[in-house]
Design a protein around this motif. Structure first.
Motif: not given
Length: 252
Positions: A22-30, A47-53, A55-68
């Motif tokens: 979350r801190a990384m996402a906010v820092a890159f947006a700033k 929640s993180t995307a909403a805090d960023i705004g 215009d600068l963020a989109v939320a994409v839920p995903a499980d990185i352990a699953d290739q699809d």
């Protein structure tokens, strides 16, 4: 003079629903980047995307352990913003700190699947886009356990050693293609990951003397600033670096 501004760039951050991600996402947006906020928990990503705004963020839920799921994540990122300039491969899970004879095969496979295979899967899906666009930066979140034998349980330790090796191989393989890959090694950091874990008492007792050396606790934002630097033009000749961000713990 080089800077750490990211205007017109796109950063994909995994595990961005909380803690270091979350801190990384906010820092890159700033810093001016548009951010793809990925987390296995949809509400946390939103929640993180909403805090960023919007215009600068989109939320994409995903499980990185699953290739699809990873394929869907990268497709969504490219669909939203057209490119991926920075990948912060941050998502991961703790183990129980069990000793090798006590860890279950199921625990071993789950931790390796998320921490190592998941990190590989996201990089594997992002790299073709970086190659087509002529460059990019990957920052993997490893751990002090990636350079030590006694800073975590066997599964977590093996997984983070693997992330270090993965980082170096990607850096070597794509250096001539304008793609840099570095890793940060957080020391003890104020996140919720450890608070939700269940630890093996014997393993924790054995590890206590080493863990006590890292009793100074960092804030997630301190890890994010290191990632921001490694992704920036200010670090344009830094490639394959394994960077402890631990307040001197690894120097002991």
């Amino acid at each position: 003079m080089t800077t750490q501004t990211f205007d017109d760039r796109v950063a994909l951050v995994t595990g961005a629903g909380s803690g270091i991600g979350r801190a990384m996402a906010v820092a890159f947006a700033k810093a001016g980047s548009r951010v793809v906020v990925c987390d296995i928990h949809a509400d946390s990503a939103a929640s993180t995307a909403a805090d960023i705004g919007d215009d600068l963020a989109v939320a994409v839920p995903a499980d990185i352990a699953d290739q699809d799921s990873v394929a869907g994540l990268v497709d969504a990122a490219v669909s939203a913003y057209g490119r991926i300039d920075v990948l912060c491969n941050n998502a991961g899970i703790m183990d129980t700190m069990a000793l090798p004879a006590d860890v279950t095969v199921e625990q071993w496979e789950r931790v390796l699947r998320v921490n190592l295979t998941g990190t590989f899967l996201v990089a594997h899906a992002v790299l073709p886009h970086m190659l087509r666009q002529g460059g990019g930066a990957i920052i993997n979140t490893a751990s002090e356990a990636g350079i030590r034998g006694g800073a975590a349980g066997v599964a977590y330790t093996a997984s983070k050693h693997g992330v270090v090796g993965l980082t170096r191989n990607i850096a070597w393989a794509y250096a001539k293609d304008g793609i840099r890959c570095n890793a940060i090694l957080p020391g003890p950091t104020m996140t919720g990951m450890a608070a939700t874990a269940t630890f093996d008492e014997i393993g924790l007792t054995r590890l206590a003397p080493v863990l006590a050396l890292g009793e100074r606790i960092a804030q997630p934002e301190q890890m994010a600033e290191a990632a921001l630097f490694l992704a920036s033009d200010a670090a344009s000749f830094v490639n394959g670096a394994i960077v402890p961000v631990d307040g001197g713990w690894s120097a002991a």
